[in-house]
Design an enzyme around this catalytic site. Structure first.
Site, PDB file in Angstrom:
ATOM      1  N   GLU A 234       0.848  -1.192   0.000  1.00  0.00           N
ATOM      2  CA  GLU A 234       0.000   0.000   0.000  1.00  0.00           C
ATOM      3  C   GLU A 234       0.879   1.236   0.000  1.00  0.00           C
ATOM      4  OE1 GLU A 234      -3.071   0.162   3.010  1.00  0.00           O
ATOM      5  OE2 GLU A 234      -2.894   2.352   3.171  1.00  0.00           O
ATOM      6  N   GLU A 239      -2.439  11.396   3.176  1.00  0.00           N
ATOM      7  CA  GLU A 239      -3.491  11.230   4.175  1.00  0.00           C
ATOM      8  C   GLU A 239      -3.449  12.448   5.084  1.00  0.00           C
ATOM      9  OE1 GLU A 239      -4.467   6.853   5.498  1.00  0.00           O
ATOM     10  OE2 GLU A 239      -2.288   7.167   5.598  1.00  0.00           O
TER      11      GLU A 239
END
Length: 346
Positions: A234, A239
């Site tokens: 990932e 974020e």
């Protein structure tokens, strides 16, 4: 007397023969090693080397990057490939007929301009309406479907939660009762529509400000359905969370470095929720770099030991609450992440 003459003559003969053997000349060692270089100025990385030395039958060139080459004549041309300014310590070894050697080392500086990236895939969000179904699909449901982190939203494919308007994609989190959840949002992804290995990814986005929001621009390994997470790998290009406005997280998850032990870093920018910024991934077989507005703040050395050498697909979403975002402001009603474009270059 004849026997005596012979007895004297034989030792003299052996002595003369021995002296001749000892007096034979040996091959001289290589000497006077001289080197000239010509570095091409066309940005191709080509360097021509010419070596000369006395008493030499071959030359070995160590180009300073793990590559070696032998030339009997002492002349050779080599093309370096690493982009940017690079300095190499080149060593040339001259070898004589009996294997004796002499060597000389010297620096060579080479500049190769970065290759102009080629646009491989993009979405400019220029057409009002739902996200382009040729490029994007949806994850539908809650974290119970296998992607949750104790989040509170229900992901839908409704225009109330994801829509293209006025040149931007809006992913909107809403406080409402829906299918047993207290919030709705959208999670759109390019899985089964577009995936790639290596390249440069750019998201130009403006982030939500509501406390409890968790916007993300990220990627998952295309083999997730067969090897599961985190073995698929990932890459979180961006974020953020409403409780720490302007703090941006860039993170890699993989076996041994996932969840709370993930391989990541943070940076703080200005106006993340009021202005658009460019969130970038640079991904090669050698290195993975994450940046904001062309400032790199997290670098990971890539290798065959980590799962970042196969196809990945793109994801954009806004989660609510959960392990990362924390408690939601009771006064929260709705907020959006706006994405101006997504571009993938090779």
């Amino acid at each position: 007397m004849k026997f005596l003459k012979n007895a004297i003559a034989l030792p003299l003969l052996f002595l003369l023969l021995g002296n001749c053997k000892k007096g034979e000349s040996k091959p001289a060692n290589p000497s006077n090693l001289s080197i000239t270089t010509h570095v091409s100025t066309d940005g191709s990385g080509t360097v021509t080397f010419t070596a000369t030395a006395d008493n030499t039958v071959s030359y070995t060139f160590d180009f300073g990057n793990g590559v070696t080459q032998t030339s009997p004549s002492g002349s050779t041309t080599y093309k370096y490939t690493a982009e940017g300014y690079n300095s190499y310590t080149v060593t040339i070894t001259a070898t004589g007929i009996d294997g004796q050697t002499t060597k000389k080392s010297f620096p060579v500086s080479v500049y190769i301009p970065p290759a102009v990236p080629t646009l491989l895939w993009s979405d400019e969000f220029d057409t009002d309406g739902p996200p382009d179904p040729v490029k994007w699909g949806y994850d539908i449901g809650t974290g119970g479907n296998g992607w949750g982190n104790n989040e509170l939203e229900y992901y839908t494919n409704r225009p109330e939660n994801s829509v293209v308007q006025n040149g931007v994609l809006k992913i909107k989190a809403v406080k409402e009762s829906y299918s047993g959840s207290g919030y709705t949002s959208a999670r759109i992804l390019s899985k089964d529509k577009f995936a790639f290995t290596y390249g440069k990814v750019e998201f130009r986005a403006k982030l939500p400000a509501g406390v409890g929001t968790w916007p993300a621009l990220w990627m998952l390994g295309n083999n997730i359905s067969t090897v599961n997470w985190p073995a698929c790998g990932e890459i979180d290009i961006m974020e953020s969370r409403g409780s720490e406005l302007n703090k941006i997280f860039g993170t890699l998850h993989y076996p041994g470095r996932s969840g709370g032990n993930a391989d990541g870093n943070t940076t703080v920018i200005s106006n993340a929720t009021t202005q658009f910024h460019i969130y970038t991934l640079e991904w090669t077989p050698a290195v993975i770099k994450i940046s904001v507005d062309n400032v790199v703040y997290h670098t990971v050395v890539n290798s065959s030991s980590i799962p970042f050498n196969h196809d990945f697909f793109l994801i954009m979403n806004v989660a609510i609450g959960g392990d990362f975002a924390g408690a939601v402001d009771p006064a929260f009603t709705n907020d959006s992440m706006e994405v101006d474009y997504v571009r993938v270059y090779k």
